[in-house]
Design a protein around this motif. Structure first.
Motif, PDB file in Angstrom:
ATOM      1  N   VAL A   7      24.696  36.098  46.018  1.00  0.00           N
ATOM      2  CA  VAL A   7      25.484  35.290  45.930  1.00  0.00           C
ATOM      3  C   VAL A   7      26.116  35.346  44.047  1.00  0.00           C
ATOM      4  O   VAL A   7      26.865  35.763  43.753  1.00  0.00           O
ATOM      5  N   VAL A   8      24.527  36.210  43.475  1.00  0.00           N
ATOM      6  CA  VAL A   8      24.477  37.063  42.199  1.00  0.00           C
ATOM      7  C   VAL A   8      25.380  38.063  41.993  1.00  0.00           C
ATOM      8  O   VAL A   8      26.239  38.356  41.117  1.00  0.00           O
ATOM      9  N   GLN A   9      25.178  39.086  43.081  1.00  0.00           N
ATOM     10  CA  GLN A   9      26.111  39.983  43.022  1.00  0.00           C
ATOM     11  C   GLN A   9      27.757  40.170  42.958  1.00  0.00           C
ATOM     12  O   GLN A   9      28.566  40.335  41.994  1.00  0.00           O
ATOM     13  N   ALA A  10      28.194  38.615  43.704  1.00  0.00           N
ATOM     14  CA  ALA A  10      29.200  38.426  43.842  1.00  0.00           C
ATOM     15  C   ALA A  10      30.242  37.352  42.166  1.00  0.00           C
ATOM     16  O   ALA A  10      30.787  38.012  41.149  1.00  0.00           O
ATOM     17  N   ILE A  11      29.233  36.855  41.980  1.00  0.00           N
ATOM     18  CA  ILE A  11      29.465  36.115  40.882  1.00  0.00           C
ATOM     19  C   ILE A  11      28.879  36.941  39.413  1.00  0.00           C
ATOM     20  O   ILE A  11      30.471  37.053  38.492  1.00  0.00           O
ATOM     21  N   ALA A  14      32.869  38.906  39.606  1.00  0.00           N
ATOM     22  CA  ALA A  14      33.868  37.704  39.106  1.00  0.00           C
ATOM     23  C   ALA A  14      33.577  37.767  37.757  1.00  0.00           C
ATOM     24  O   ALA A  14      34.921  38.139  37.068  1.00  0.00           O
ATOM     25  N   CYS A  15      32.632  38.723  37.158  1.00  0.00           N
ATOM     26  CA  CYS A  15      32.136  38.217  35.171  1.00  0.00           C
ATOM     27  C   CYS A  15      32.929  39.505  35.299  1.00  0.00           C
ATOM     28  O   CYS A  15      33.727  40.076  33.593  1.00  0.00           O
ATOM     29  N   LEU A  16      33.092  40.518  35.680  1.00  0.00           N
ATOM     30  CA  LEU A  16      32.916  42.401  35.587  1.00  0.00           C
ATOM     31  C   LEU A  16      34.661  42.043  35.486  1.00  0.00           C
ATOM     32  O   LEU A  16      34.688  43.004  34.824  1.00  0.00           O
ATOM     33  N   VAL A  17      35.036  41.460  35.963  1.00  0.00           N
ATOM     34  CA  VAL A  17      36.574  41.575  36.520  1.00  0.00           C
ATOM     35  C   VAL A  17      37.179  41.237  35.055  1.00  0.00           C
ATOM     36  O   VAL A  17      38.203  41.688  34.999  1.00  0.00           O
ATOM     37  N   THR A  18      36.646  39.467  35.183  1.00  0.00           N
ATOM     38  CA  THR A  18      37.149  38.899  34.071  1.00  0.00           C
ATOM     39  C   THR A  18      36.575  39.496  33.218  1.00  0.00           C
ATOM     40  O   THR A  18      38.225  39.510  31.663  1.00  0.00           O
ATOM     41  N   VAL A  19      36.369  40.635  32.557  1.00  0.00           N
ATOM     42  CA  VAL A  19      35.696  41.060  31.305  1.00  0.00           C
ATOM     43  C   VAL A  19      37.204  42.259  31.085  1.00  0.00           C
ATOM     44  O   VAL A  19      36.554  42.472  29.618  1.00  0.00           O
ATOM     45  N   ILE A  20      36.923  42.749  31.852  1.00  0.00           N
ATOM     46  CA  ILE A  20      37.900  43.920  31.740  1.00  0.00           C
ATOM     47  C   ILE A  20      39.096  43.745  31.404  1.00  0.00           C
ATOM     48  O   ILE A  20      39.976  44.167  30.858  1.00  0.00           O
ATOM     49  N   LEU A  49      33.399  42.663  23.764  1.00  0.00           N
ATOM     50  CA  LEU A  49      33.658  42.904  25.144  1.00  0.00           C
ATOM     51  C   LEU A  49      33.188  43.959  26.113  1.00  0.00           C
ATOM     52  O   LEU A  49      33.058  44.688  26.779  1.00  0.00           O
ATOM     53  N   THR A  50      33.060  45.163  24.668  1.00  0.00           N
ATOM     54  CA  THR A  50      32.507  46.558  25.765  1.00  0.00           C
ATOM     55  C   THR A  50      31.058  46.730  26.142  1.00  0.00           C
ATOM     56  O   THR A  50      31.216  47.367  26.847  1.00  0.00           O
ATOM     57  N   ARG A  51      30.498  45.759  24.729  1.00  0.00           N
ATOM     58  CA  ARG A  51      28.968  45.704  25.402  1.00  0.00           C
ATOM     59  C   ARG A  51      28.833  44.785  26.149  1.00  0.00           C
ATOM     60  O   ARG A  51      27.722  45.405  27.486  1.00  0.00           O
ATOM     61  N   SER A  52      29.373  43.867  26.947  1.00  0.00           N
ATOM     62  CA  SER A  52      29.320  43.296  27.828  1.00  0.00           C
ATOM     63  C   SER A  52      29.686  43.789  28.979  1.00  0.00           C
ATOM     64  O   SER A  52      29.448  43.545  30.127  1.00  0.00           O
ATOM     65  N   THR A  53      31.117  44.489  29.075  1.00  0.00           N
ATOM     66  CA  THR A  53      31.712  45.133  29.922  1.00  0.00           C
ATOM     67  C   THR A  53      30.084  46.024  30.694  1.00  0.00           C
ATOM     68  O   THR A  53      29.731  46.436  32.377  1.00  0.00           O
ATOM     69  N   THR A  54      29.450  46.589  29.763  1.00  0.00           N
ATOM     70  CA  THR A  54      29.005  47.878  30.238  1.00  0.00           C
ATOM     71  C   THR A  54      27.537  47.817  30.209  1.00  0.00           C
ATOM     72  O   THR A  54      26.767  47.797  31.795  1.00  0.00           O
ATOM     73  N   VAL A  55      27.092  46.273  29.522  1.00  0.00           N
ATOM     74  CA  VAL A  55      25.993  44.773  30.447  1.00  0.00           C
ATOM     75  C   VAL A  55      26.106  44.887  31.722  1.00  0.00           C
ATOM     76  O   VAL A  55      24.966  44.618  32.834  1.00  0.00           O
ATOM     77  N   LEU A  56      27.155  44.014  32.508  1.00  0.00           N
ATOM     78  CA  LEU A  56      27.572  43.886  33.286  1.00  0.00           C
ATOM     79  C   LEU A  56      27.596  45.240  34.655  1.00  0.00           C
ATOM     80  O   LEU A  56      27.382  44.791  35.698  1.00  0.00           O
ATOM     81  N   ALA A  57      28.245  45.889  34.498  1.00  0.00           N
ATOM     82  CA  ALA A  57      28.163  46.877  34.671  1.00  0.00           C
ATOM     83  C   ALA A  57      26.871  47.568  35.429  1.00  0.00           C
ATOM     84  O   ALA A  57      26.771  47.918  36.659  1.00  0.00           O
TER      85      ALA A  57
END
Length: 124
Positions: A7-11, A14-20, A49-57
């Motif tokens: 479930v955490v993986q799915a969330i 979704a956050c990664l897609v949104t940030v991208i 957004l760049t940092r968020s993408t890096t952390v989420l990825a």
């Protein structure tokens, strides 16, 4: 534990897609407007957004590896089931006697021109 991490993986996905999608691209992207100064300036939003993408990825990849390890350990067989293994019969040396030949009846049926199982006989 596996379900929770899934479930955490799915969330996170979704956050990664949104940030991208929020990042500004050549065509403008789905970026939202903001005040020209402070945190939500063009430069500040891009850095965030760049940092968020890096952390989420990074979290997404690490969580994928962890889920793969948990799944492989969880479903690993404890032992090999040998109950269906066919018992090997010892090989006989020499020619097979005519009485034990399983194809002898088929050869006679073909020789007579009639097949008992409804098959078409071979051409003579």
């Amino acid at each position: 534990m596996f379900t929770f991490l899934l479930v955490v993986q799915a969330i996170i996905a979704a956050c990664l897609v949104t940030v991208i999608l929020m990042q500004r691209s050549e065509g403008g992207g789905l970026g939202m407007g903001g005040s020209p100064s402070g945190f939500m300036s063009a430069r500040g939003a891009a850095d965030f957004l760049t940092r968020s993408t890096t952390v989420l990825a990074t979290v997404f990849v690490l969580l994928s590896i962890a889920l793969a390890v948990i799944a492989s350990v969880r479903h690993a067989p404890g032992s090999i089931d040998t109950s269906l293994v066919k018992q090997a019969t010892p090989a006989t040396s020499g020619p097979v006697p005519a009485g034990d030949d399983p194809l002898a009846g088929a050869a006679q049926a073909v020789g007579n021109g009639a097949a008992s199982n409804g098959a078409v006989p071979l051409a003579n």
